[in-house]
Write an enzyme that holds these catalytic residues in place. Sequence first.
Site, PDB file in Angstrom:
ATOM      1  N   GLN A 111       0.727  -1.178  -0.160  1.00 10.94           N
ATOM      2  CA  GLN A 111      -0.032  -0.278  -0.229  1.00 10.94           C
ATOM      3  C   GLN A 111       1.430   0.579   0.041  1.00 10.94           C
ATOM      4  O   GLN A 111       0.474   2.225  -1.035  1.00 10.94           O
ATOM      5  CB  GLN A 111      -0.899  -0.119   1.144  1.00 10.94           C
ATOM      6  CG  GLN A 111      -1.645   0.800   0.961  1.00 10.94           C
ATOM      7  CD  GLN A 111      -3.581   0.303   0.533  1.00 10.94           C
ATOM      8  OE1 GLN A 111      -4.044  -0.939   0.297  1.00 10.94           O
ATOM      9  NE2 GLN A 111      -4.112   0.831  -0.368  1.00 10.94           N
ATOM     10  N   LYS A 114       1.730   1.494  -3.790  1.00  7.02           N
ATOM     11  CA  LYS A 114       0.331   2.296  -4.345  1.00  7.02           C
ATOM     12  C   LYS A 114       0.472   3.303  -4.243  1.00  7.02           C
ATOM     13  O   LYS A 114       0.236   4.318  -5.075  1.00  7.02           O
ATOM     14  CB  LYS A 114      -0.401   1.554  -4.241  1.00  7.02           C
ATOM     15  CG  LYS A 114      -1.767   1.898  -4.813  1.00  7.02           C
ATOM     16  CD  LYS A 114      -3.046   0.562  -4.543  1.00  7.02           C
ATOM     17  CE  LYS A 114      -2.400  -0.806  -3.777  1.00  7.02           C
ATOM     18  NZ  LYS A 114      -3.686  -1.686  -3.103  1.00  7.02           N
ATOM     19  N   LYS A 126      -2.481  -1.204   5.840  1.00  8.31           N
ATOM     20  CA  LYS A 126      -3.909  -2.472   6.237  1.00  8.31           C
ATOM     21  C   LYS A 126      -4.250  -2.901   7.364  1.00  8.31           C
ATOM     22  O   LYS A 126      -3.513  -2.618   8.482  1.00  8.31           O
ATOM     23  CB  LYS A 126      -3.296  -3.593   5.442  1.00  8.31           C
ATOM     24  CG  LYS A 126      -3.997  -3.860   4.727  1.00  8.31           C
ATOM     25  CD  LYS A 126      -4.439  -3.688   3.342  1.00  8.31           C
ATOM     26  CE  LYS A 126      -5.755  -3.960   2.501  1.00  8.31           C
ATOM     27  NZ  LYS A 126      -5.716  -3.539   0.983  1.00  8.31           N
ATOM     28  N   GLY A 165     -12.037  -0.260   2.546  1.00  2.52           N
ATOM     29  CA  GLY A 165     -12.896  -1.708   2.206  1.00  2.52           C
ATOM     30  C   GLY A 165     -11.318  -2.247   1.671  1.00  2.52           C
ATOM     31  O   GLY A 165     -10.348  -1.780   1.229  1.00  2.52           O
ATOM     32  N   ASP A 166     -11.984  -3.856   1.864  1.00  3.35           N
ATOM     33  CA  ASP A 166     -11.050  -4.402   0.943  1.00  3.35           C
ATOM     34  C   ASP A 166     -12.006  -5.557   0.925  1.00  3.35           C
ATOM     35  O   ASP A 166     -13.376  -5.911   1.188  1.00  3.35           O
ATOM     36  CB  ASP A 166      -9.589  -4.439   2.136  1.00  3.35           C
ATOM     37  CG  ASP A 166      -8.670  -5.656   1.044  1.00  3.35           C
ATOM     38  OD1 ASP A 166      -8.094  -5.170  -0.024  1.00  3.35           O
ATOM     39  OD2 ASP A 166      -8.430  -7.122   0.976  1.00  3.35           O
TER      40      ASP A 166
HETATM   41  P1  NDP Z   1     -14.251  -8.742  -2.046  1.00  3.19           P
HETATM   42  O1  NDP Z   1     -14.861  -9.300  -0.734  1.00  3.19           O
HETATM   43  O2  NDP Z   1     -15.683  -7.745  -2.606  1.00  3.19           O
HETATM   44  O3  NDP Z   1     -14.794  -9.655  -3.515  1.00  3.19           O
HETATM   45  C1  NDP Z   1     -13.573 -10.549  -3.379  1.00  3.19           C
HETATM   46  C2  NDP Z   1     -13.699 -12.086  -4.621  1.00  3.19           C
HETATM   47  O4  NDP Z   1     -12.451 -12.420  -4.746  1.00  3.19           O
HETATM   48  C3  NDP Z   1     -15.230 -12.792  -3.721  1.00  3.19           C
HETATM   49  O5  NDP Z   1     -15.912 -13.648  -5.418  1.00  3.19           O
HETATM   50  C4  NDP Z   1     -14.610 -14.091  -3.853  1.00  3.19           C
HETATM   51  O6  NDP Z   1     -15.114 -15.125  -3.448  1.00  3.19           O
HETATM   52  C5  NDP Z   1     -13.095 -13.578  -4.206  1.00  3.19           C
HETATM   53  N1  NDP Z   1     -11.532 -14.185  -3.125  1.00  3.19           N
HETATM   54  C6  NDP Z   1     -11.377 -14.055  -2.011  1.00  3.19           C
HETATM   55  N2  NDP Z   1     -10.448 -14.633  -0.981  1.00  3.19           N
HETATM   56  C7  NDP Z   1     -10.415 -16.000  -2.125  1.00  3.19           C
HETATM   57  C8  NDP Z   1      -9.879 -16.659  -2.132  1.00  3.19           C
HETATM   58  N3  NDP Z   1      -8.920 -17.238  -1.471  1.00  3.19           N
HETATM   59  N4  NDP Z   1      -9.746 -17.682  -3.427  1.00  3.19           N
HETATM   60  C9  NDP Z   1     -10.559 -17.625  -3.983  1.00  3.19           C
HETATM   61  N5  NDP Z   1     -11.335 -16.586  -4.156  1.00  3.19           N
HETATM   62  C10 NDP Z   1     -11.476 -15.550  -3.197  1.00  3.19           C
HETATM   63  O7  NDP Z   1     -13.137  -7.900  -2.106  1.00  3.19           O
HETATM   64  P2  NDP Z   1     -12.612  -7.135  -3.589  1.00  3.19           P
HETATM   65  O8  NDP Z   1     -13.187  -7.375  -4.578  1.00  3.19           O
HETATM   66  O9  NDP Z   1     -12.901  -5.872  -2.771  1.00  3.19           O
HETATM   67  O10 NDP Z   1     -10.955  -7.553  -3.688  1.00  3.19           O
HETATM   68  C11 NDP Z   1     -10.437  -8.178  -4.645  1.00  3.19           C
HETATM   69  C12 NDP Z   1      -9.398  -8.201  -4.228  1.00  3.19           C
HETATM   70  O11 NDP Z   1      -8.832  -6.802  -4.748  1.00  3.19           O
HETATM   71  C13 NDP Z   1      -8.110  -7.667  -3.068  1.00  3.19           C
HETATM   72  O12 NDP Z   1      -7.216  -8.991  -3.682  1.00  3.19           O
HETATM   73  C14 NDP Z   1      -8.500  -6.905  -2.942  1.00  3.19           C
HETATM   74  O13 NDP Z   1      -6.842  -6.666  -1.619  1.00  3.19           O
HETATM   75  C15 NDP Z   1      -8.018  -5.766  -3.878  1.00  3.19           C
HETATM   76  N6  NDP Z   1      -8.078  -4.415  -3.936  1.00  3.19           N
HETATM   77  C16 NDP Z   1      -9.341  -3.908  -3.874  1.00  3.19           C
HETATM   78  C17 NDP Z   1      -9.912  -2.537  -3.817  1.00  3.19           C
HETATM   79  C18 NDP Z   1     -11.427  -2.328  -2.721  1.00  3.19           C
HETATM   80  O14 NDP Z   1     -10.840  -0.936  -3.076  1.00  3.19           O
HETATM   81  N7  NDP Z   1     -11.771  -2.458  -2.735  1.00  3.19           N
HETATM   82  C19 NDP Z   1      -9.080  -1.589  -4.084  1.00  3.19           C
HETATM   83  C20 NDP Z   1      -7.104  -2.479  -4.360  1.00  3.19           C
HETATM   84  C21 NDP Z   1      -6.913  -4.093  -3.993  1.00  3.19           C
HETATM   85  P3  NDP Z   1     -15.768 -15.595  -2.248  1.00  3.19           P
HETATM   86  O15 NDP Z   1     -17.149 -15.018  -2.045  1.00  3.19           O
HETATM   87  O16 NDP Z   1     -16.023 -17.392  -2.619  1.00  3.19           O
HETATM   88  O17 NDP Z   1     -14.632 -15.386  -1.375  1.00  3.19           O
HETATM   89  O1  2IT Z   2      -6.300  -2.339  -1.724  1.00  2.00           O
HETATM   90  C1  2IT Z   2      -6.242  -1.158  -1.535  1.00  2.00           C
HETATM   91  O2  2IT Z   2      -5.443  -0.427  -2.504  1.00  2.00           O
HETATM   92  C2  2IT Z   2      -7.986  -1.368  -0.964  1.00  2.00           C
HETATM   93  N1  2IT Z   2      -8.716  -1.902  -0.400  1.00  2.00           N
HETATM   94  C3  2IT Z   2      -8.096   0.713  -0.686  1.00  2.00           C
HETATM   95  C4  2IT Z   2      -7.631   0.957   0.311  1.00  2.00           C
HETATM   96  C5  2IT Z   2      -7.965   2.442   0.549  1.00  2.00           C
HETATM   97  O3  2IT Z   2      -7.980   2.761   1.033  1.00  2.00           O
HETATM   98  O4  2IT Z   2      -9.766   3.243  -0.219  1.00  2.00           O
END
Ligand code: NDP
Ligand code: 2IT
Length: 449
Positions: A111, A114, A126, A165-166
């Site tokens: 982070q 980034k 985080k 969130g994450d």
């Molecule tokens: P969500 O909780 O909204 O969605 C996560 C998705 O990934 C779900 O479909 C989930 O499936 C799947 N998933 C999670 N863990 C696993 C695993 N161990 N194996 C297989 N599938 C998995 O999270 P986000 O969409 O917010 O985050 C997704 C990724 O993006 C993460 O790596 C996060 O760190 C990254 N990210 C998120 C940001 C944000 O703004 N939200 C910003 C930058 C990066 P299931 O429902 O079955 O668990």
């Molecule tokens: O991994 C990421 O960059 C996030 N989950 C979003 C972090 C944020 O503070 O919006």
Amino acid sequence: MNSYLENVLEQTKKRNSEQKEFLQAVDEVLSTIEPLVEAHPEYEKLSILERMVEPERAILFRVPWVNDEGKVVVNRGYRIQFSSLIGPYKGGLRFHPSVNLSIMKFLGFEQIFKNALTGLPIGGAKGGSDFDPKGKSEGEIMRFCQSFMTELYRHIGQDVDVPAGDIGVGGREIGYLFGQYKRIRDAYEGGVLTGKDICYGGSLARKEATGYGLLFFMKEMLSAHGQSLQGKTVTISGSGNVAIYACQKATSLGAKVVAMSDSNGCIYDENGIDLDCIKEIKEVKRGRIKEYLECHPNAKYMESNGEDSPIWTIKTDIALPCATQNEISLNSAKKLVKNGVIAVGEGANMPSTKEAAEYFLEHGVLFAPAKAANAGGVATSAIEMTQNSIRYYYTFDEVEKKLERIMINIFNDCKKAADEYGHSGNYIMGANIAAFKKLSDAMKAQGVV
Ligand code: NDP
Ligand code: 2IT
């Protein structure tokens, strides 16, 4: 490798021998910034690298809460305040049973780089918990969030540390966390959390930002190499926040998304994914992706066997991993390359193993690394903080335009650094060098801190 770099990597491995994801993230950064370190011999005397790999503060706490059966459950909470060099600590919260210190530290470390790439004044952090939201009732989710915040509140603040969130933490959880923070502090401090709902201080387009930003970055990268998204086939892992809005933007830019997944398996729809159906399953019913077959019986479902995800066996032009860390193994990378993939864009954090990422580069695949390609989420969080500070709302269009500009700038910075240090086209090096340079300049300017 440069001997200073090698020593720091060795020391970091010794000190954190149990933390494999953290070491993987450190290794990826240190093994790609050699030309920068060679050009800055003063880094060694100032211990720039040693300071960069050690979090300023790591907080670990107990989270007791009462489940629907009346039993007290104890989870573990974390907040890793990795670096405040260029702004308040900033980064998401992850609620997932796999959460541990190593995963928290890898995410906090990523982070800081980034956030530096966004060009906005935000440090890196985080946090999260090993709490599993799956199958929990509304009441349980709320009580857990309230208990989590009852400890976390003392460590955060709109000028101190701003969570978001994450995985497992979306608008619903941010609402419960914000409500409890406000109650404890007895004040409305809108900028203390981002990803808030619009009705109490959130930003338009924050929900869409990570997925949209990923596609803006991909569009830029493809165009720099004489390609475009028009008519390309895309596969996207995950079906959460990032994946859903990546699918939406990819489609609007003329690509066809044919597969998405969750942790149980993936669906393949040769006619193009029906995103309304996915949104209904995931955002409303909080169900499993397999339920897609109920509205689209001609689509195919492939169950995961717990190892390599079946989604990477599907033929595609562009692969967008948007689920979790290390979801693309070397084996999966080989399958993707064999099937003719031309570009990979990381929406998730560190979704490719080091071997997989290297394999893509060696085989001429355009590779957009996570800390650059998924920075649109946190960048828009910073835009949310701006709106909270000036007590104003931007329109959806205004935020989206700012986001697009930021993603174009990030691509240009990565490209410039890669070109300048003699590794054109290697955006992993470009991202790491550009971000590290910015952070080390700030570290030098601020003295021994
Ligand atoms: P969500 O909780 O909204 O969605 C996560 C998705 O990934 C779900 O479909 C989930 O499936 C799947 N998933 C999670 N863990 C696993 C695993 N161990 N194996 C297989 N599938 C998995 O999270 P986000 O969409 O917010 O985050 C997704 C990724 O993006 C993460 O790596 C996060 O760190 C990254 N990210 C998120 C940001 C944000 O703004 N939200 C910003 C930058 C990066 P299931 O429902 O079955 O668990
Ligand atoms: O991994 C990421 O960059 C996030 N989950 C979003 C972090 C944020 O503070 O919006």
